[in-house]
Write an enzyme that holds these catalytic residues in place. Structure first.
Site, short mmCIF file in Angstrom:
data_model
loop_
_atom_site.label_atom_id
_atom_site.label_comp_id
_atom_site.label_asym_id
_atom_site.label_seq_id
_atom_site.Cartn_x
_atom_site.Cartn_y
_atom_site.Cartn_z
N LEU A 67 -7.39 10.19 -7.10
CA LEU A 67 -7.64 11.00 -5.90
C LEU A 67 -8.77 10.36 -5.07
CD1 LEU A 67 -6.47 13.74 -4.80
CD2 LEU A 67 -8.61 14.76 -5.61
N GLY A 68 -8.48 9.18 -4.53
CA GLY A 68 -9.45 8.49 -3.67
C GLY A 68 -9.09 8.72 -2.21
N ILE A 109 -6.68 7.30 -0.32
CA ILE A 109 -5.24 7.47 -0.08
C ILE A 109 -4.72 8.71 -0.82
CG2 ILE A 109 -2.95 6.42 -0.46
CD1 ILE A 109 -4.35 3.67 -0.04
N ILE A 120 2.97 4.05 -4.74
CA ILE A 120 2.49 3.32 -3.55
C ILE A 120 1.20 2.57 -3.93
CG2 ILE A 120 3.55 4.70 -1.71
CD1 ILE A 120 -0.05 5.25 -2.75
N GLY A 121 0.94 2.47 -5.26
CA GLY A 121 -0.24 1.74 -5.72
C GLY A 121 0.08 0.26 -5.84
N ARG A 122 0.33 -0.18 -7.07
CA ARG A 122 0.74 -1.56 -7.33
C ARG A 122 1.85 -1.54 -8.38
NH1 ARG A 122 -1.43 -2.82 -3.24
NH2 ARG A 122 -3.26 -4.13 -2.95
N ASP A 152 7.32 1.64 -3.45
CA ASP A 152 6.96 0.69 -2.39
C ASP A 152 6.51 -0.63 -3.00
OD1 ASP A 152 6.38 -0.14 0.28
OD2 ASP A 152 4.24 0.20 -0.10
N GLU A 191 7.01 -8.77 -7.27
CA GLU A 191 7.48 -8.83 -5.87
C GLU A 191 7.66 -10.27 -5.41
OE1 GLU A 191 4.54 -6.59 -3.66
OE2 GLU A 191 4.90 -4.82 -4.86
N HIS A 225 7.16 -3.18 -0.07
CA HIS A 225 5.69 -3.15 0.03
C HIS A 225 5.22 -3.05 1.49
CE1 HIS A 225 1.76 -4.45 -2.16
NE2 HIS A 225 1.50 -3.63 -1.15
#
Ligand code: NAP
Length: 313
Positions: free
Chosen positions: A152-153, A155, A230-232, A256, A261, A279
């Site tokens: 919970l930062g 983003i 949507i992180g990595r 994403d 990748e 991404h």
């Protein structure tokens, strides 16, 4: 300003290339033929590296560049930079926080809606002419679903605010309980997943968070649960994700980012409960230009001996 060598690792923004070129001696790493001795030739003039989410500055690169003073990342994530090595060598590091937060949060909500309401599949249904043979099947409601957020930062909080507008109860997991929010805190990802309809990964990638979404977490999320990443890519155990989706142990996924990748497990291509994006979390003209401006401002500040705009650490 004297000629300062700035090494850009891969193509990321032609606007950024132009802005760097106006002020520095821009060296485009990706244009050099392999084994051409490019780094050897320029090692004594390169004083800055510009990387991004796919190519940063690892220990080998840093060791090759004796005059390196700053690594400025065209990303908020720092997982492609050897931060320990930078610290050891006194190399400054900057990133692009805040300016991309809204786009990434918007995209996370887009993925939730796309997976639950099957937007991409519906689009394919119309284009293929199948609508003429019958209406599309019913889908799943998004409003009111409980949303669990890992990290919970900036983003994560922006996603929470948006999901609140859809009347979604918000829960989260992070290393520390936040004192400034009323969202319910869970001390483990498994407990969070068990209590969430939608689980979103929004934390940085580190050794601690690699494969933070494993089989146990996916099983806790369950056959009706949806995973949004949507992180990595390496946050999720990808082979386990494919297996969980195939076996119906997980309800769906909106991704994403991927482990390797731009290669994506092809087993996912035929699944209608999965939405796959290349991404593009921060990929709008407005945001990418704002990120480029931040990279340039940091480089200019550094070489003018002024305080960095967005220093890391
Ligand atoms: P941030 O403001 O630093 O927030 C990170 C959050 O993650 C914090 O709440 C932190 O809380 C938590 N966290 C850190 N380490 C953790 C751990 N080991 N376990 C659980 N939670 C942990 O970062 P941000 O700006 O929101 O960005 C988050 C990440 O999003 C980036 O690092 C990047 O990888 C990713 N991102 C992706 C895209 C894209 O295009 N898809 C675009 C931008 C960013 P605690 O310190 O309390 O743990």
């Amino acid at each position: 300003m004297e000629s300062i060598g700035v090494l850009m690792m891969c193509p990321m923004s032609s606007y950024l290339e132009n802005e760097i070129q106006k002020r520095f001696d821009l060296l485009r790493f990706w244009t050099a033929p392999e084994n051409s001795g490019f780094l050897e030739t320029h090692r004594n003039s390169i004083r800055a590296v510009v990387g991004n989410a796919s190519a940063g500055a690892d220990a080998r690169l840093i060791d090759t560049l004796p005059k390196l003073e700053i690594v400025s990342s065209f990303s908020v994530g720092l997982d492609k930079i050897d931060l320990g090595k930078c610290k050891e060598r006194g190399i400054r590091v900057t990133n692009t926080p805040d300016v991309l937060t809204e786009d990434v949060a918007d995209l996370a909500i887009g993925l939730m809606l796309s997976v639950l309401r099957r937007l991409c599949e519906c689009d394919r249904y119309v284009r293929s002419g199948k609508w003429k043979s019958g209406n599309y099947k019913l889908t799943t409601k998004f409003t009111g679903k409980s949303v669990g957020i890992i990290g919970l930062g900036r983003i994560g909080t922006a996603i929470a605010k948006r999901a609140e507008a859809f009347s979604c109860p918000i829960k989260y997991y992070s290393r520390t309980k936040k004192s400034d929010v009323t969202y319910k805190y869970y001390p483990t990802v498994v407990e969070l997943a068990r209590e969430s309809d939608i689980l979103v990964v929004a934390c940085p990638l580190s050794e601690e968070t690699r494969r933070i979404v494993n089989r146990e977490v996916m099983d806790a999320l369950g056959p009706k649960g949806v995973l949004i990443n949507i992180g990595r890519g390496p946050h999720v155990d990808e082979p386990e994700l494919v297996a969980a989706l195939k076996e119906g142990r997980l309800g769906g996924a909106g991704l994403d980012v991927f482990e390797n990748e731009p290669y994506v497990p092809e087993e996912l291509f035929g699944m209608e409960n999965v939405v796959l994006l290349p991404h593009v979390g921060s990929g709008t003209v407005e945001t990418r230009n704002a990120m480029a401006d931040l990279v340039v401002s940091n480089l200019v500040a550094h070489f003018a001996g002024e305080p960095l705009v967005t220093p890391v650490g």
